[in-house]
Design a protein around this motif. Structure first.
Motif, PDB file in Angstrom:
ATOM      1  N   GLN A   1      -6.980   1.415  -3.771  1.00 44.75           N
ATOM      2  CA  GLN A   1      -7.177  -0.034  -3.952  1.00 44.75           C
ATOM      3  C   GLN A   1      -5.850  -0.755  -3.825  1.00 44.75           C
ATOM      4  O   GLN A   1      -4.862  -0.336  -4.445  1.00 44.75           O
TER       5      GLN A   1
ATOM      6  N   ASP B   1       0.843  -1.204   0.000  1.00 41.02           N
ATOM      7  CA  ASP B   1       0.000   0.000   0.000  1.00 41.02           C
ATOM      8  C   ASP B   1       0.880   1.257   0.000  1.00 41.02           C
ATOM      9  O   ASP B   1       0.647   2.215  -0.747  1.00 41.02           O
TER      10      ASP B   1
ATOM     11  N   LYS C   1      -6.767  11.340 -12.816  1.00 41.40           N
ATOM     12  CA  LYS C   1      -6.324  11.275 -11.418  1.00 41.40           C
ATOM     13  C   LYS C   1      -5.959   9.859 -10.989  1.00 41.40           C
ATOM     14  O   LYS C   1      -5.426   9.646  -9.908  1.00 41.40           O
ATOM     15  N   LYS C   2      -6.296   8.875 -11.828  1.00 45.76           N
ATOM     16  CA  LYS C   2      -6.111   7.472 -11.418  1.00 45.76           C
ATOM     17  C   LYS C   2      -4.763   6.926 -11.902  1.00 45.76           C
ATOM     18  O   LYS C   2      -4.470   6.956 -13.093  1.00 45.76           O
TER      19      LYS C   2
ATOM     20  N   THR D   1      -3.792   6.050  -1.744  1.00 42.95           N
ATOM     21  CA  THR D   1      -4.043   4.731  -2.314  1.00 42.95           C
ATOM     22  C   THR D   1      -5.511   4.401  -2.074  1.00 42.95           C
ATOM     23  O   THR D   1      -6.008   4.567  -0.959  1.00 42.95           O
TER      24      THR D   1
ATOM     25  N   TRP E   1       1.989  13.390  -0.674  1.00 39.99           N
ATOM     26  CA  TRP E   1       0.638  13.361  -0.099  1.00 39.99           C
ATOM     27  C   TRP E   1      -0.389  14.091  -0.962  1.00 39.99           C
ATOM     28  O   TRP E   1      -1.286  14.729  -0.432  1.00 39.99           O
TER      29      TRP E   1
ATOM     30  N   ILE F   1      -4.960   7.619  -6.237  1.00 40.79           N
ATOM     31  CA  ILE F   1      -5.556   8.830  -6.809  1.00 40.79           C
ATOM     32  C   ILE F   1      -4.600   9.982  -6.521  1.00 40.79           C
ATOM     33  O   ILE F   1      -4.132  10.128  -5.394  1.00 40.79           O
TER      34      ILE F   1
HETATM   35  C1  LIG Z   1      -1.696   9.480   1.490  1.00 40.60           C
HETATM   36  C2  LIG Z   1      -0.993   8.349   0.783  1.00 40.60           C
HETATM   37  C3  LIG Z   1       0.412   8.084   1.251  1.00 40.60           C
HETATM   38  C4  LIG Z   1       1.005   6.919   0.525  1.00 40.60           C
HETATM   39  C5  LIG Z   1       1.443   5.871   1.392  1.00 40.60           C
HETATM   40  C6  LIG Z   1       0.372   5.418   2.284  1.00 40.60           C
HETATM   41  C7  LIG Z   1      -0.782   4.827   1.533  1.00 40.60           C
HETATM   42  C8  LIG Z   1      -2.033   5.047   2.314  1.00 40.60           C
HETATM   43  O1  LIG Z   1      -2.180   4.483   3.355  1.00 40.60           O
HETATM   44  S1  LIG Z   1      -3.187   6.139   1.763  1.00 40.60           S
HETATM   45  C9  LIG Z   1      -4.374   6.103   3.014  1.00 40.60           C
HETATM   46  C10 LIG Z   1      -5.416   5.055   2.755  1.00 40.60           C
HETATM   47  N1  LIG Z   1      -6.299   5.516   1.731  1.00 40.60           N
HETATM   48  C11 LIG Z   1      -7.351   6.269   1.998  1.00 40.60           C
HETATM   49  O2  LIG Z   1      -7.639   6.595   3.125  1.00 40.60           O
HETATM   50  C12 LIG Z   1      -8.147   6.702   0.804  1.00 40.60           C
HETATM   51  C13 LIG Z   1      -9.574   7.036   1.163  1.00 40.60           C
HETATM   52  N2  LIG Z   1     -10.233   7.607  -0.037  1.00 40.60           N
HETATM   53  C14 LIG Z   1     -10.339   8.937  -0.208  1.00 40.60           C
HETATM   54  O3  LIG Z   1     -10.024   9.709   0.672  1.00 40.60           O
HETATM   55  C15 LIG Z   1     -10.931   9.433  -1.504  1.00 40.60           C
HETATM   56  O4  LIG Z   1     -11.340   8.322  -2.294  1.00 40.60           O
HETATM   57  C16 LIG Z   1      -9.896  10.253  -2.338  1.00 40.60           C
HETATM   58  C17 LIG Z   1      -9.701  11.595  -1.626  1.00 40.60           C
HETATM   59  C18 LIG Z   1      -8.564   9.548  -2.453  1.00 40.60           C
HETATM   60  C19 LIG Z   1     -10.399  10.482  -3.756  1.00 40.60           C
HETATM   61  O5  LIG Z   1     -11.480  11.310  -3.694  1.00 40.60           O
HETATM   62  P1  LIG Z   1     -11.788  12.331  -4.896  1.00 40.60           P
HETATM   63  O6  LIG Z   1     -10.651  13.267  -5.112  1.00 40.60           O
HETATM   64  O7  LIG Z   1     -13.106  12.923  -4.574  1.00 40.60           O
HETATM   65  O8  LIG Z   1     -11.811  11.412  -6.129  1.00 40.60           O
HETATM   66  P2  LIG Z   1     -13.082  10.908  -6.914  1.00 40.60           P
HETATM   67  O9  LIG Z   1     -13.522  12.036  -7.789  1.00 40.60           O
HETATM   68  O10 LIG Z   1     -14.061  10.271  -5.964  1.00 40.60           O
HETATM   69  O11 LIG Z   1     -12.431   9.765  -7.777  1.00 40.60           O
HETATM   70  C20 LIG Z   1     -11.532  10.059  -8.814  1.00 40.60           C
HETATM   71  C21 LIG Z   1     -11.533   8.838  -9.715  1.00 40.60           C
HETATM   72  O12 LIG Z   1     -10.995   7.747  -8.956  1.00 40.60           O
HETATM   73  C22 LIG Z   1     -11.920   6.668  -8.916  1.00 40.60           C
HETATM   74  N3  LIG Z   1     -11.848   6.036  -7.615  1.00 40.60           N
HETATM   75  C23 LIG Z   1     -11.880   6.614  -6.412  1.00 40.60           C
HETATM   76  N4  LIG Z   1     -11.794   5.687  -5.446  1.00 40.60           N
HETATM   77  C24 LIG Z   1     -11.697   4.508  -6.081  1.00 40.60           C
HETATM   78  C25 LIG Z   1     -11.597   3.175  -5.613  1.00 40.60           C
HETATM   79  N5  LIG Z   1     -11.514   2.858  -4.306  1.00 40.60           N
HETATM   80  N6  LIG Z   1     -11.499   2.200  -6.518  1.00 40.60           N
HETATM   81  C26 LIG Z   1     -11.551   2.472  -7.857  1.00 40.60           C
HETATM   82  N7  LIG Z   1     -11.640   3.722  -8.340  1.00 40.60           N
HETATM   83  C27 LIG Z   1     -11.743   4.718  -7.457  1.00 40.60           C
HETATM   84  C28 LIG Z   1     -13.278   7.331  -9.137  1.00 40.60           C
HETATM   85  O13 LIG Z   1     -14.195   6.401  -9.682  1.00 40.60           O
HETATM   86  C29 LIG Z   1     -12.925   8.421 -10.138  1.00 40.60           C
HETATM   87  O14 LIG Z   1     -12.813   7.852 -11.412  1.00 40.60           O
HETATM   88  P3  LIG Z   1     -13.239   8.678 -12.741  1.00 40.60           P
HETATM   89  O15 LIG Z   1     -12.313   9.868 -12.784  1.00 40.60           O
HETATM   90  O16 LIG Z   1     -13.012   7.717 -13.846  1.00 40.60           O
HETATM   91  O17 LIG Z   1     -14.654   9.051 -12.540  1.00 40.60           O
END
Ligand SMILES: CCCCCCCC(=O)SCCNC(=O)CCNC(=O)[C@H](O)C(C)(C)COP(=O)(O)OP(=O)(O)OC[C@H]1O[C@@H](n2cnc3c(N)ncnc32)[C@H](O)[C@@H]1OP(=O)(O)O
Length: 251
Positions: A159, A137, A186-187, A157, A153, A210
């Protein structure tokens, strides 16, 4: 020192002067403590650095070492709003420890050793699948941020689809690799793996991060940081100008 009874004003001045001197002394001492802590932290990270079979990463002309201030400077980290220690970059005492990452812009790939510490254990002698997944991740997020060229940041992540092929022993050191295979707006699609010195693959991941997402309700300068490449030291810094310069001076 003038007589107090003779001049209350001078007496007050002397007290104020002493208080100011004490405040300066406290400040200087606090700075020294912070510097010492910083050195200890850097030494702790260095102590768990790259194993011999991955030394080539340090010497590779195609890779840049990635340095984020929040991984190295505990005081700055706390003062800047972090509330704990990093799960992956918290140093040798962490359950999962990546002491350093190396990024290849040409390959859009991020690599680094990962040490699964004693507290990553689940079944007798083997490490938890969640620990392996956490490492994957982490590389998924950071390689996306680097390849997208924005800054640290700038997203998250979303997925991590992992295949755990072989059990990892607690205490084992593996190579953690993540590579961007596609960016669609963004993906960012990432493939990652955990492998050992002999090339045996312990886990693979198909992940999605993203970029360009707002992660904090109120953004600050921290969220506007950009990557800075230093060609001489082959290092990527997190973009805070003072940190970049200080780090260069320290080497
Ligand atoms: C911070 C990272 C540091 C790196 C090291 C550590 C890794 C981590 O632990 S990261 C922390 C764990 N992850 C999280 O907490 C993420 C939680 N999710 C979020 O906060 C939100 O989904 C966020 C902010 C990332 C995206 O939100 P937002 O900017 O509104 O994007 P959004 O418009 O919904 O989606 C953008 C595109 O991504 C796609 N997408 C968003 N989430 C997913 C998903 N889970 N699976 C598949 N596609 C997705 C959407 O379908 C959209 O696609 P399209 O452009 O084709 O329509």
């Amino acid at each position: 020192m003038p007589s107090c009874s003779a001049s209350p004003w001078l007496h007050r001045c002397a007290i104020a002067g002493t208080a100011a001197a004490s405040a300066v002394a406290v400040l200087v001492a606090a700075r020294a403590v912070a510097r010492r802590r910083h050195r200890h932290r850097a030494a702790a990270l260095a102590a768990v650095s790259v194993p011999p079979w991955l030394k080539w990463l340090e010497e590779s002309p195609f890779h840049y070492k990635v340095r984020l201030r929040e991984w190295e400077d505990e005081d700055w980290r706390r003062d800047s709003g972090w509330q704990g220690s990093d799960l992956i970059h918290g140093g040798s005492s962490s359950a999962i420890c990546v002491p350093c990452y190396f990024y290849s812009p040409a390959e859009m790939a991020l690599k680094g050793p990962v040490i699964f510490g004693r507290s990553s254990e689940s079944h007798r002698g083997f490490c938890h699948g969640g620990a392996m997944t956490s490492a994957l991740d982490d590389v998924c997020g950071h390689v996306a941020f680097l390849a997208a060229g924005r800054g640290p940041w700038c997203g998250a992540t979303v997925q991590v689809n992992c295949k755990l092929n072989k059990p990892v022993r607690s205490g084992q050191v593996l190579l953690l690799e993540g590579k961007v295979i596609k960016q669609d707006g963004k993906k960012v699609s990432v493939q990652a793996s955990l492998s050992d010195e002999d090339g045996l693959v312990y886990a693979t991941m198909e992940g999605l991060s993203i970029v360009g997402a707002k992660m904090q309700l109120e953004e600050s300068n921290l969220d506007q940081r950009e990557w800075r490449y230093d060609e001489v030291s082959r290092t990527i810094f997190d973009g805070s100008p003072s940190w970049h310069l200080e780090s260069k001076q320290r080497g």
